[in-house]
Design a protein around this motif. Sequence first.
Motif, PDB file in Angstrom:
ATOM      1  N   GLU A  46      -0.016   0.163   1.291  1.00  0.00           N
ATOM      2  CA  GLU A  46      -1.053   0.366   2.113  1.00  0.00           C
ATOM      3  C   GLU A  46      -0.919  -0.677   3.536  1.00  0.00           C
ATOM      4  O   GLU A  46      -1.484  -0.018   4.565  1.00  0.00           O
ATOM      5  CB  GLU A  46      -2.229  -0.094   1.632  1.00  0.00           C
ATOM      6  N   GLU A  47      -0.044  -1.671   3.341  1.00  0.00           N
ATOM      7  CA  GLU A  47       0.276  -2.419   4.579  1.00  0.00           C
ATOM      8  C   GLU A  47       1.451  -2.024   5.461  1.00  0.00           C
ATOM      9  O   GLU A  47       1.666  -2.590   6.465  1.00  0.00           O
ATOM     10  CB  GLU A  47       0.444  -3.766   4.075  1.00  0.00           C
ATOM     11  N   ASP A  54       3.096   0.057   8.078  1.00  0.00           N
ATOM     12  CA  ASP A  54       2.484   0.980   9.260  1.00  0.00           C
ATOM     13  C   ASP A  54       3.540   2.012   9.880  1.00  0.00           C
ATOM     14  O   ASP A  54       3.091   3.082  10.063  1.00  0.00           O
ATOM     15  CB  ASP A  54       2.313  -0.067  10.511  1.00  0.00           C
ATOM     16  N   ASN A  63       1.992   6.573  -2.179  1.00  0.00           N
ATOM     17  CA  ASN A  63       0.500   6.801  -1.798  1.00  0.00           C
ATOM     18  C   ASN A  63       0.065   6.171  -0.663  1.00  0.00           C
ATOM     19  O   ASN A  63      -0.725   5.317  -0.605  1.00  0.00           O
ATOM     20  CB  ASN A  63      -0.352   6.332  -2.975  1.00  0.00           C
ATOM     21  N   MET A  64       0.942   6.267   0.368  1.00  0.00           N
ATOM     22  CA  MET A  64       0.702   5.462   1.734  1.00  0.00           C
ATOM     23  C   MET A  64      -0.594   6.004   2.565  1.00  0.00           C
ATOM     24  O   MET A  64      -0.832   7.446   2.262  1.00  0.00           O
ATOM     25  CB  MET A  64       2.080   5.535   2.809  1.00  0.00           C
ATOM     26  N   LYS A  65      -0.757   5.363   3.489  1.00  0.00           N
ATOM     27  CA  LYS A  65      -1.953   5.520   4.165  1.00  0.00           C
ATOM     28  C   LYS A  65      -1.781   6.821   5.091  1.00  0.00           C
ATOM     29  O   LYS A  65      -0.812   7.127   5.694  1.00  0.00           O
ATOM     30  CB  LYS A  65      -2.486   4.487   4.974  1.00  0.00           C
ATOM     31  N   PRO A  66      -2.933   7.714   5.604  1.00  0.00           N
ATOM     32  CA  PRO A  66      -2.899   8.813   6.238  1.00  0.00           C
ATOM     33  C   PRO A  66      -2.213   8.490   7.831  1.00  0.00           C
ATOM     34  O   PRO A  66      -1.588   9.579   8.008  1.00  0.00           O
ATOM     35  CB  PRO A  66      -4.122   9.507   6.059  1.00  0.00           C
ATOM     36  N   ASP A  67      -2.594   7.283   8.329  1.00  0.00           N
ATOM     37  CA  ASP A  67      -2.102   7.186   9.679  1.00  0.00           C
ATOM     38  C   ASP A  67      -0.654   6.397   9.669  1.00  0.00           C
ATOM     39  O   ASP A  67      -0.262   5.909  10.649  1.00  0.00           O
ATOM     40  CB  ASP A  67      -3.076   6.358  10.184  1.00  0.00           C
ATOM     41  N   VAL A  68       0.037   6.234   8.445  1.00  0.00           N
ATOM     42  CA  VAL A  68       1.268   5.669   8.646  1.00  0.00           C
ATOM     43  C   VAL A  68       2.324   6.833   9.438  1.00  0.00           C
ATOM     44  O   VAL A  68       2.303   7.878   9.327  1.00  0.00           O
ATOM     45  CB  VAL A  68       1.992   5.709   7.095  1.00  0.00           C
TER      46      VAL A  68
END
Length: 464
Positions: free
Chosen positions: A153-154, A156, A180-185
């Motif tokens: 999650e960290e 970018d 499962n990375m964040k949508p704005d990566v």
Amino acid sequence: MELSTFSIHRRIQIVIFTLLTSAFLLRFLTANLPLTAVTALAAIFVILFHLGSRPYRVYLVNYSCFQPPPGRKCTYDLANDFLLRDGRFTTPEPVTFMQNIYSKSGLGNDTYGPPFMFEENQTPSLKSALQEAEEGIFSAVNSLLAKTKISSEEIDVVIVTCGSFSPSPSISSLIVNKYNMKPDVKTYNLSGMGCSSGVLSIDMAYRILRGGGRKIKNTLVVITESITLNWYEGEERSMLVTNCIFRVGCAAAMITNNPSRRSTAKMELTHSLRTHHGADDSAYRAAFQEEDNKGITGVSLTKDLIRVAGVNLRQHIKILAPRVLPMSELVRYVYSVVSTAMPRGELKPLVPDFTTAFDHICVHTGGKAVIEQVGRVLKFGDSVTEPARMTLNRFGNTSSSLVFYELAYFEAKNRVKKGDKMWMIAFGTGFKVGSLVWKWVSDPEPEVDNPWNDSIHNYPLKVW
């Protein structure tokens, strides 16, 4: 991907505009203040502006290299049996040619082959190519995340480079899904860039993080190749060479501009340079994917490749030298260049002694002939090219990840320490040359996942 002339001019314009604006404002806002006070305020303003506009420093937090299981070792006997099995080639000439190339390649018996070589039917397929990619990527990334204690999650930015395997969805999408990375990566998927793409992908991370601000802190760089679908079963000799020297490998690196990570980072990236020589036809076609006269696709490594590497390396170091050489060596080099241009001058400029600028050098381990050519051009002795030769022997040509296996060799040998400077240089199709200049910001600690841990006591070997 160097800082453009436009960008430099733009920065100069911004500085001049800011100074004029500040002077105008100070003139009216401080009309009753003495000149010394106005000067002091102006100086403070300029200093704050300078500090706020400086590029961020970029660090390698850590990296991991994939080491396949022992059962995947591609020994000479296994490779020979693979060539002879089921009449894979219709005539004996290709087999004899590859046997000769392999015996002179500098590769040892501990390199690793792709999964399909160990399957019952030994047929390269999309499924086995994905298996090869996933095994290397997931192993390297899992190890890296555990070592850096940076969660998915960290992250970018994700940059993936895989030269000749580009499935759909992309490999970067595979990683986003797996972790499962964040949508704005932000994701970037590089392909077709050859063995230099590992260095070039780090360069890309460097450019993003230098000007990305604090909203972009952590970049995951995954450097891999899937050689399964590039196995060549034709008879064109220039295409058969790739069967002999390329082996399985993958590396993952965490790059950051977060200053709080400096104390735990391995190195700071201080300089980065990439040059592209594709405008020259011979350079462009030195390594080329095409079909042979029977319609079988392969990558042709031409006889001109070594010459092209030497010529373009010389062009590359002309740009790099002024940026990294100490003043004494730089003066010596410039004098030789100037004297060459003078009537009755020297026949050619002196080659700069890059060992005066760097404590350690990771030479591109593309093959025995490439390492020898770099040694000739840059006047490197055996002690400088030793890590490259040993890496080629132990892991073969792992394509874009090769310099990280070489970096691991330095660490396994306990040869690096805080303050040391390191140069990585790699070549790629197109024809491209890339350089990374690092400075160690901490003394490295032993890594449990160093791929040399089980064999470093055997090296160096006298293999050439």
